[in-house]
Design a protein around this motif. Structure first.
Motif, PDB file in Angstrom:
ATOM      1  N   GLY A 193     -20.776 136.544  -3.240  1.00 52.54           N
ATOM      2  CA  GLY A 193     -19.414 136.098  -3.512  1.00 52.54           C
ATOM      3  C   GLY A 193     -19.338 134.589  -3.419  1.00 52.54           C
ATOM      4  N   ASN A 194     -18.394 134.098  -2.628  1.00 50.94           N
ATOM      5  CA  ASN A 194     -18.216 132.651  -2.459  1.00 50.94           C
ATOM      6  C   ASN A 194     -18.913 132.104  -1.219  1.00 50.94           C
ATOM      7  OD1 ASN A 194     -16.628 132.843  -4.705  1.00 50.94           O
ATOM      8  ND2 ASN A 194     -14.695 132.375  -3.675  1.00 50.94           N
ATOM      9  N   THR A 195     -19.718 132.936  -0.563  1.00 46.76           N
ATOM     10  CA  THR A 195     -20.359 132.542   0.697  1.00 46.76           C
ATOM     11  C   THR A 195     -21.864 132.440   0.550  1.00 46.76           C
ATOM     12  OG1 THR A 195     -18.599 133.498   2.063  1.00 46.76           O
ATOM     13  CG2 THR A 195     -20.725 133.160   3.124  1.00 46.76           C
ATOM     14  N   CYS A 196     -22.404 131.349   1.075  1.00 44.97           N
ATOM     15  CA  CYS A 196     -23.840 131.118   1.149  1.00 44.97           C
ATOM     16  C   CYS A 196     -24.282 131.337   2.583  1.00 44.97           C
ATOM     17  CB  CYS A 196     -24.166 129.688   0.718  1.00 44.97           C
ATOM     18  SG  CYS A 196     -25.890 129.199   0.893  1.00 44.97           S
ATOM     19  N   SER A 197     -25.219 132.263   2.797  1.00 41.40           N
ATOM     20  CA  SER A 197     -25.785 132.510   4.118  1.00 41.40           C
ATOM     21  C   SER A 197     -27.200 131.935   4.156  1.00 41.40           C
ATOM     22  CB  SER A 197     -25.821 134.007   4.426  1.00 41.40           C
ATOM     23  OG  SER A 197     -24.519 134.562   4.410  1.00 41.40           O
ATOM     24  N   VAL A 198     -27.511 131.203   5.213  1.00 48.00           N
ATOM     25  CA  VAL A 198     -28.815 130.566   5.363  1.00 48.00           C
ATOM     26  C   VAL A 198     -29.381 130.948   6.719  1.00 48.00           C
ATOM     27  CG1 VAL A 198     -30.084 128.390   5.412  1.00 48.00           C
ATOM     28  CG2 VAL A 198     -28.101 128.636   3.907  1.00 48.00           C
ATOM     29  N   SER A 199     -30.578 131.519   6.731  1.00 46.75           N
ATOM     30  CA  SER A 199     -31.175 131.953   7.993  1.00 46.75           C
ATOM     31  C   SER A 199     -31.504 130.775   8.895  1.00 46.75           C
ATOM     32  CB  SER A 199     -32.448 132.765   7.724  1.00 46.75           C
ATOM     33  OG  SER A 199     -32.157 133.941   7.013  1.00 46.75           O
ATOM     34  N   GLN A 200     -32.120 129.734   8.326  1.00 49.68           N
ATOM     35  CA  GLN A 200     -32.512 128.601   9.159  1.00 49.68           C
ATOM     36  C   GLN A 200     -32.708 127.350   8.314  1.00 49.68           C
ATOM     37  OE1 GLN A 200     -35.152 129.249  12.528  1.00 49.68           O
ATOM     38  NE2 GLN A 200     -36.406 127.479  11.945  1.00 49.68           N
ATOM     39  N   VAL A 201     -32.315 126.222   8.879  1.00 44.50           N
ATOM     40  CA  VAL A 201     -32.643 124.912   8.328  1.00 44.50           C
ATOM     41  C   VAL A 201     -33.400 124.147   9.411  1.00 44.50           C
ATOM     42  CG1 VAL A 201     -31.767 122.706   7.451  1.00 44.50           C
ATOM     43  CG2 VAL A 201     -30.643 124.861   6.803  1.00 44.50           C
ATOM     44  N   THR A 202     -34.552 123.618   9.052  1.00 47.94           N
ATOM     45  CA  THR A 202     -35.368 122.852   9.994  1.00 47.94           C
ATOM     46  C   THR A 202     -35.476 121.416   9.513  1.00 47.94           C
ATOM     47  OG1 THR A 202     -36.643 124.824  10.574  1.00 47.94           O
ATOM     48  CG2 THR A 202     -37.594 122.700  11.160  1.00 47.94           C
ATOM     49  N   MET A 203     -35.045 120.495  10.370  1.00 49.49           N
ATOM     50  CA  MET A 203     -35.072 119.076  10.056  1.00 49.49           C
ATOM     51  C   MET A 203     -36.047 118.392  11.016  1.00 49.49           C
ATOM     52  SD  MET A 203     -30.919 118.671   9.583  1.00 49.49           S
ATOM     53  CE  MET A 203     -30.980 116.968   8.991  1.00 49.49           C
ATOM     54  N   PRO A 204     -37.283 118.137  10.563  1.00 52.44           N
ATOM     55  CA  PRO A 204     -38.297 117.604  11.473  1.00 52.44           C
ATOM     56  C   PRO A 204     -38.097 116.129  11.781  1.00 52.44           C
ATOM     57  CG  PRO A 204     -39.171 117.778   9.253  1.00 52.44           C
ATOM     58  CD  PRO A 204     -37.793 118.383   9.215  1.00 52.44           C
ATOM     59  N   SER A 205     -38.813 115.673  12.818  1.00 46.99           N
ATOM     60  CA  SER A 205     -38.856 114.239  13.105  1.00 46.99           C
ATOM     61  C   SER A 205     -39.340 113.495  11.874  1.00 46.99           C
ATOM     62  CB  SER A 205     -39.785 113.969  14.286  1.00 46.99           C
ATOM     63  OG  SER A 205     -39.298 114.557  15.467  1.00 46.99           O
ATOM     64  N   HIS A 206     -38.969 112.201  11.804  1.00 40.82           N
ATOM     65  CA  HIS A 206     -39.334 111.410  10.639  1.00 40.82           C
ATOM     66  C   HIS A 206     -39.551 109.977  11.081  1.00 40.82           C
ATOM     67  CE1 HIS A 206     -39.088 109.573   6.648  1.00 40.82           C
ATOM     68  NE2 HIS A 206     -39.175 110.800   6.122  1.00 40.82           N
ATOM     69  N   SER A 207     -40.652 109.399  10.686  1.00 42.10           N
ATOM     70  CA  SER A 207     -40.932 108.013  11.074  1.00 42.10           C
ATOM     71  C   SER A 207     -40.561 107.063   9.944  1.00 42.10           C
ATOM     72  CB  SER A 207     -42.412 107.872  11.403  1.00 42.10           C
ATOM     73  OG  SER A 207     -43.218 108.247  10.297  1.00 42.10           O
TER      74      SER A 207
END
Length: 207
Positions: A193-207
């Motif tokens: 429908g109008n909903t997006c379900s996301v199990s996981q978002v991973t944002m790693p360290s960044h240099s």
């Protein structure tokens, strides 16, 4: 809190822009978002002396609605608020520790009223009336001034993002500031429908 965009044209719409800040974001775009919820796993503390913010939020041309994890005082605190026009008092919040999980929700009701909740080690509810703000960008952000991003990963789980248009048109499309393709991961994105379900978002360290 501070926010910028990939597009130079977009800078004129933003209210927390600072040249000194470094940005790492995962973003979805739709004509109008009406709800965002999920679980934020509190990361380890960054080194002292800088200004670290980690936040999910919804942004319009007039400002940004956020649940801001604030580490400026050498400990994490999270609270809800809106920065932009109109100018509104910051909402309620509580202290959290690395490894704890905070559940956050933003829900649009009648008459431009947003209800924001936080739960986990504490609980808080903030109600904000935000007229003339069509939230057309959902954002997960790490915003850093004078502190390196070496305290990742920042992990979100069980995200649900709702818009006024079919999620099939935007759920699988993310953009980023700070990361190149493949440097962050979005797992289990499903449109219904109008909903997006996301199990996981991973944002790693960044240099």
């Amino acid at each position: 809190m501070l926010f910028t965009s990939l597009l130079v044209l977009f800078f004129s719409q933003l209210f927390h822009f600072a040249h000194a800040a470094n940005w790492y974001t995962v973003e979805w775009d739709a004509p109008k978002f009406t709800a965002l919820s999920g679980d934020l796993v509190v990361p380890k503390l960054p080194q002292a002396g800088g200004t670290p913010y980690v936040w999910p939020g919804l942004q319009s041309g007039n400002g940004v609605l956020q649940a801001v994890l604030d580490g400026r005082k050498g400990a994490w605190w999270i609270g809800d608020g809106f920065y932009g026009t109109p100018s509104l008092p910051w909402g309620q919040g509580f202290s959290v520790s690395p490894g704890q999980t905070v559940h956050f929700t933003f829900q649009l009701g009648n008459n431009n009223v947003w209800t924001c909740t936080l739960s986990g080690p504490g609980s808080a509810t903030t109600t904000l009336t935000i007229p003339n703000s069509t939230m057309n960008r959902a954002i997960l952000a790490v915003e850093l001034t004078n502190v390196p991003f070496n305290f990742g990963p920042v992990i979100y789980r069980n995200l649900k993002i709702t818009a006024t248009t079919a999620a099939s048109g935007w759920c699988g499309k993310t953009v980023s500031l700070g990361y190149s393709t493949g440097q962050y991961t979005v797992t289990g994105a499903t449109a219904s429908g109008n909903t997006c379900s996301v199990s996981q978002v991973t944002m790693p360290s960044h240099s």
